[in-house]
Scaffold this motif. Sequence first.
Motif, mmCIF file in Angstrom:
data_model
loop_
_atom_site.group_PDB
_atom_site.id
_atom_site.type_symbol
_atom_site.label_atom_id
_atom_site.label_comp_id
_atom_site.label_asym_id
_atom_site.label_seq_id
_atom_site.Cartn_x
_atom_site.Cartn_y
_atom_site.Cartn_z
ATOM 1 N N ARG A 29 6.284 -10.788 -9.962
ATOM 2 C CA ARG A 29 5.075 -10.505 -10.723
ATOM 3 C C ARG A 29 4.521 -11.832 -11.240
ATOM 4 O O ARG A 29 5.296 -12.750 -11.547
ATOM 5 N N ALA A 30 3.207 -11.964 -11.280
ATOM 6 C CA ALA A 30 2.608 -13.201 -11.794
ATOM 7 C C ALA A 30 1.454 -12.825 -12.716
ATOM 8 O O ALA A 30 0.529 -12.149 -12.293
ATOM 9 N N THR A 75 3.081 -0.878 -12.003
ATOM 10 C CA THR A 75 4.481 -0.450 -12.003
ATOM 11 C C THR A 75 5.336 -1.471 -11.238
ATOM 12 O O THR A 75 4.816 -2.425 -10.654
ATOM 13 N N ASP A 76 6.658 -1.217 -11.201
ATOM 14 C CA ASP A 76 7.554 -2.123 -10.463
ATOM 15 C C ASP A 76 7.679 -1.742 -8.983
ATOM 16 O O ASP A 76 8.408 -2.384 -8.228
ATOM 17 N N ALA A 77 6.963 -0.658 -8.582
ATOM 18 C CA ALA A 77 7.190 -0.108 -7.241
ATOM 19 C C ALA A 77 6.885 -1.121 -6.124
ATOM 20 O O ALA A 77 7.664 -1.245 -5.170
ATOM 21 N N THR A 78 5.780 -1.859 -6.252
ATOM 22 C CA THR A 78 5.407 -2.777 -5.164
ATOM 23 C C THR A 78 6.410 -3.925 -5.033
ATOM 24 O O THR A 78 6.850 -4.253 -3.924
ATOM 25 N N ARG A 88 0.844 -1.211 0.000
ATOM 26 C CA ARG A 88 0.000 0.000 0.000
ATOM 27 C C ARG A 88 0.872 1.251 0.000
ATOM 28 O O ARG A 88 0.591 2.213 -0.718
ATOM 29 N N ASP A 89 1.963 1.249 0.797
ATOM 30 C CA ASP A 89 2.865 2.412 0.840
ATOM 31 C C ASP A 89 3.518 2.647 -0.513
ATOM 32 O O ASP A 89 3.909 3.771 -0.834
ATOM 33 N N ALA A 90 3.664 1.580 -1.288
ATOM 34 C CA ALA A 90 4.279 1.722 -2.623
ATOM 35 C C ALA A 90 3.215 2.077 -3.673
ATOM 36 O O ALA A 90 3.469 1.999 -4.870
ATOM 37 N N PHE A 136 12.553 -5.126 -0.301
ATOM 38 C CA PHE A 136 13.280 -4.470 0.792
ATOM 39 C C PHE A 136 12.503 -4.533 2.106
ATOM 40 O O PHE A 136 12.849 -3.861 3.065
ATOM 41 N N THR A 137 11.439 -5.308 2.130
ATOM 42 C CA THR A 137 10.606 -5.380 3.337
ATOM 43 C C THR A 137 11.053 -6.539 4.216
ATOM 44 O O THR A 137 11.191 -7.669 3.738
#
Length: 330
Positions: A317-318, A299-302, A275-277, A308-309
């Motif tokens: 990605r799927a 996008t690739d953000a998540t 969600r933050d991403a 990094f989490t």
Amino acid sequence: MTVSSAPGKVYLFGEHAVVYGEPAVPCAIERRARVTVDARDDGRLRVQAADLTLDGFTVEYSGDAGGAPDVDVPSGLVRAAMGYIDGAVSQARDAANQPDAGFDITIESAIPLGAGLGSSAAVVVAAIDAATRELGVELTNEQLADRAYQVELDVQDGQASRADTFCSAMGGAVRVEGDDCRTIDAPDNLPFVIGYDGGAGDTGVLVAGVRKLREEYDFAANTVSAIGDIVRHGEQALADGNIEELGRLMNFNHGLLEALGVSSRSLDTMVWAARDADALGAKLTGAGGGGCIVALDETDATATALRFTMGCEDAFRAELDTEGVRVEEP
Ligand code: PMV
């Protein structure tokens, strides 16, 4: 030799509530279990699990999983894996009317085990398909789904919905409500991102926990029905190709699953990282307790944020897999 493969799945909406007759919408993803079957004429079974998230093991036995195999992996997981394969073999023997057929079976799976991505359903569907074809019988995808469901019911002590097995056999997005299973339209570019904490939940314990809450509190029973309402809205959003609305509904669905006690710290942490991403939505998938979340993000953000989490072991990605079970060879 016959090789078949079948896809894993994510729950877009409706896990747990589906156990109480609410609808659920799982979607097949392009991560497959591949099962190679060679008929053998001495009636014995040899099973090799090459690539599971378990380390890999080989066992040779004469047909029932009663004799504990001598392998160096947690015995519960091996027992469960052997139960699924035994069940698939029984179904294939029954379908081909060849009760004494023996097989060499090799399983290679890219689907984490017990993590909410339908690994056991994919293995069972692919194994029944390959073993029946090896005996000269071709079942329809619906027949495979039904036989695989009987195996899951048996191994999971009567606690299984048709969702995983139907989705794996048919591919694409499906809707399951009790025994009523159908494929439904969905945009084929749903931007799924998966986060995996490396763990697994105990489906039986988690289902029992929800059952108890539901019996004890009306508000818990209402929470389960509210998940059903989310699923019905979600079906409409899918039909409309409204991905923003899908994301909002996934967030709501996760909140209700969390309230029912089936999330975990690592699943919640991954959901919040998504969600933050700026993911459109994120929720746990499957029984919960540990395992995977699914998010929507073009996008690739998540995926980057998840990598990094803390507590996230893998993020990928799927794509929606519009094909269900299929023959790979011959
Ligand atoms: O964790 P999975 O993929 O086996 O999913 C379990 C889903 C439940 O709704 C909790 C149980 C079921 O059989 O539908």
